[in-house]
Design a protein around this motif. Structure first.
Motif, PDB file in Angstrom:
ATOM      1  N   SER A  21       0.787  -0.954   0.150  1.00  0.00           N
ATOM      2  CA  SER A  21      -0.127   0.178  -0.027  1.00  0.00           C
ATOM      3  C   SER A  21       0.939   1.043  -0.072  1.00  0.00           C
ATOM      4  CB  SER A  21      -0.877  -0.003   1.298  1.00  0.00           C
ATOM      5  OG  SER A  21      -1.409   1.425   1.268  1.00  0.00           O
ATOM      6  N   ARG A  22       1.964   1.407   0.661  1.00  0.00           N
ATOM      7  CA  ARG A  22       2.582   2.426   0.829  1.00  0.00           C
ATOM      8  C   ARG A  22       3.313   2.644  -0.473  1.00  0.00           C
ATOM      9  NH1 ARG A  22       1.071   5.580   5.350  1.00  0.00           N
ATOM     10  NH2 ARG A  22       0.515   3.988   6.818  1.00  0.00           N
ATOM     11  N   GLY A  25       1.259   4.165  -2.414  1.00  0.00           N
ATOM     12  CA  GLY A  25       0.788   5.513  -1.943  1.00  0.00           C
ATOM     13  C   GLY A  25       1.818   6.467  -2.319  1.00  0.00           C
ATOM     14  N   ARG A  28       1.482   7.211  -6.114  1.00  0.00           N
ATOM     15  CA  ARG A  28       0.337   7.995  -6.190  1.00  0.00           C
ATOM     16  C   ARG A  28       0.731   9.433  -5.642  1.00  0.00           C
ATOM     17  NH1 ARG A  28      -3.114   7.893  -1.166  1.00  0.00           N
ATOM     18  NH2 ARG A  28      -1.480   9.298  -0.464  1.00  0.00           N
ATOM     19  N   ASP A  29       1.556   9.585  -4.831  1.00  0.00           N
ATOM     20  CA  ASP A  29       1.902  10.963  -4.406  1.00  0.00           C
ATOM     21  C   ASP A  29       3.040  11.375  -5.458  1.00  0.00           C
ATOM     22  OD1 ASP A  29       0.624  11.146  -2.329  1.00  0.00           O
ATOM     23  OD2 ASP A  29       2.165  10.489  -0.592  1.00  0.00           O
ATOM     24  N   ASN A 172      -5.246   3.265  -2.787  1.00  0.00           N
ATOM     25  CA  ASN A 172      -4.489   3.965  -3.791  1.00  0.00           C
ATOM     26  C   ASN A 172      -4.595   3.814  -5.153  1.00  0.00           C
ATOM     27  OD1 ASN A 172      -2.908   5.270  -1.425  1.00  0.00           O
ATOM     28  ND2 ASN A 172      -1.895   3.366  -1.133  1.00  0.00           N
ATOM     29  N   ARG A 274       4.239  11.813   4.368  1.00  0.00           N
ATOM     30  CA  ARG A 274       3.929  10.751   3.270  1.00  0.00           C
ATOM     31  C   ARG A 274       5.292   9.781   3.694  1.00  0.00           C
ATOM     32  NH1 ARG A 274      -0.024   8.745   3.541  1.00  0.00           N
ATOM     33  NH2 ARG A 274       0.215   7.583   1.717  1.00  0.00           N
TER      34      ARG A 274
END
Length: 524
Positions: A21-22, A25, A28-29, A172, A274
């Motif tokens: 997930s990270r 993420g 995504r960022d 995400n 983040r």
């Protein structure tokens, strides 16, 4: 299976999915940074997204989960499974009704909420109007993710951790899909991203349903407002609204004050947070998620010695992983930020400002992580008053530190440092109070383990600092592919140095982790 082994195994399951997930993420960022940079649209989205996220952590993960799991576990251990199912249905019905009202109120009063949360945005203008619109679109996310928290709490209490840990992956993926497919076709791309948040919330919640049914938990509504457990959960929730989510409240203070600094300060803090959330989520939150059901079972059985051992094991495992992560982020903060974010609208100045915030957040990573374990210990004992008293002290300290440090040359970095300092004080107080409550936490073993982890981390930091100066500096002028290879090489070398050092120093946590890995390989 012993509780220590169960905690390590469950933390591994949660950690794997959280790692995935990270990674998503971060991707995504990276996309958000490339499209929106650190300008008006980015600030508007991050403030609007933080509002339902704050409520999620306060009322869902932050208070509801830690109040519900100990009570539900007690019903499973001391009463019948049927009684536990009835409790879950009654809670779900009441929670859904309350969340519907909260969502409607949030949408209606979004302009007032934005003026409170982001006073620097003013009460009119394009930036303010966009933040209000995005807040209204994303506010129903609190309903979806709170129901998800209930489902996750039920499954975790029944020793199923995979589906709840997998849920953020779907959020995400939904946001990435919205960025790539929906946002470019919209007049304001951030609106498309906000829609992706809501769709992701729906996907997260629906993912849990098959596993709930497999565990025999019917989703049929049951209106039992006088159920005795509802009152207990409600009483436990009241103080935890502040206590368990003080980290998020302190971050909100940082966001509010950041709107008073130079434009982009909100975004600098967001991107740095983040990166800190990566090790915090993969390891610390994974361990605290795994440890709460175990501690709740031991508390329900009145096993104080078991609680001591489980807390000791959890904090040693947390620090074994968190301390080297902290050292790595501090040494490699600039290369990591440059690699992940410096492209498109995100220029070198934004990268430098984000690296500054990352430095001061990283200093407090060990405290952020330790808080998760000790707060869970108090909640497993159904003591929610002690953490909230300590949290109020930390909140005041954070505000005082923030107001002082933001006026120094640190600027937004001072806000990050303020949170780290306040969290350190909060952790120290909780440790002292828990030792008095249960008669110790095997302090010698904890301190010995932390000393070995710290020494191994210093050896690692020295190695990657040398590699960074020797190779990364010269790669900065080359292609991004070469630079990425250099950063990944430094990270891999750091991990290898740390593991070898930990093995030579005889860190028992390394043995614990390796035993779990070996057992999984045998089963595979």
């Amino acid at each position: 299976m012993k509780e220590d082994e169960l905690v390590t195994r469950a933390a591994g399951v949660v950690g794997i999915y959280t790692f995935l997930s990270r990674v998503l993420g971060l991707f995504r960022d990276i996309l958000i940074a490339n499209v929106f940079g650190s300008g008006m649209s980015a600030d508007a989205f991050f403030v609007a997204f933080r509002i339902p996220n704050l409520l999620r952590r306060l009322f869902a993960e932050g208070s509801f989960s830690v109040a519900f799991i100990p009570v539900f576990t007690e019903y499973l251990r001391k009463r019948s499974r049927e009684d536990a199912v009835v409790l879950a249905q009654a809670v779900c019905t009441m929670l859904s009704l309350i969340l519907t009202v909260v969502s409607i109120v949030g949408i209606v009063f979004a302009p007032l909420i934005v003026r409170i949360i982001a006073p620097g945005f003013g009460a009119e203008g394009e930036k303010y109007a966009l933040t209000v619109l995005l807040t209204r679109i994303m506010f129903p996310y609190i309903f979806l993710v709170s129901v998800l928290a209930l489902f996750s709490g039920i499954l975790n209490a029944m020793k199923h951790f995979a589906a709840p840990a997998m849920a953020p992956v779907f959020l995400n993926l939904s946001m990435i899909a919205a960025l790539v497919l929906l946002a470019p076709s919209m007049r304001n791309p951030t609106v498309g991203l906000a829609i992706g948040v809501v769709v992701g919330g729906i996907a997260q919640m629906l993912l849990q349903v098959p596993f709930m049914l497999k565990k025999g938990i019917s989703l049929a509504p049951r209106w039992l407002p006088s159920h005795p457990a509802l009152r207990r959960i409600g009483i436990l929730m009241l103080p935890t609204i502040f206590g368990s989510a003080i980290y998020q409240i302190n971050q909100l203070v940082g966001t509010l004050l950041a709107t008073l600094l130079r434009e982009g300060s909100v975004s600098f803090l967001y991107y740095a947070d983040r990166l800190v959330q990566f090790p915090l989520g993969v390891f610390a939150i994974a361990i605290s998620t795994a440890v709460l059901p175990s501690l709740s079972r031991e508390a329900a059985d009145g096993d104080l010695e078991g609680i001591k051992g489980t807390v000791s094991h959890a904090i040693r495992l947390t620090m074994f992983i968190t301390i080297p992560a902290m050292a790595g982020l501090i040494v490699l903060r600039e290369p990591i930020v440059r690699l992940l974010f410096q492209r498109g609208a995100f220029d070198a100045v934004a990268a430098a400002m984000t690296a500054r915030a990352l430095l001061y957040y990283s200093v407090g990573l060990w405290a952020f992580s330790g808080l998760r374990v000790f707060v869970s210990a108090f909640y497993s004992l159904q003591d929610t008053k002690t953490p909230v008293k300590v949290a109020v002290i930390a909140m005041v300290l954070n505000l005082v530190f923030s107001l002082i440090l933001m006026r120094t040359p640190l600027e937004h970095g001072g806000l990050a440092l303020a949170l780290s300092l306040a969290s350190t004080v909060q952790l120290a107080i909780l440790i002292l109070l828990l030792r008095r409550r249960i008669g110790g936490i095997e302090g010698k073993a904890v301190l010995g383990s932390m000393a070995k982890s710290f020494l191994s981390s210093m050896i690692m930091a020295t190695g990657i600092y040398w590699l960074s100066n020797k190779f990364l500096a010269s790669m900065a002028s080359g292609t991004m592919v070469h630079y990425a290879f250099g950063v990944l090489l430094a990270v891999a070398a750091g991990a290898l140095i740390y593991l070898v050092s930990a093995r030579l120093l005889g860190c028992p946590e390394l043995t614990s982790v390796m035993n779990v890995v070996r057992r999984r390989r045998r089963r595979a």
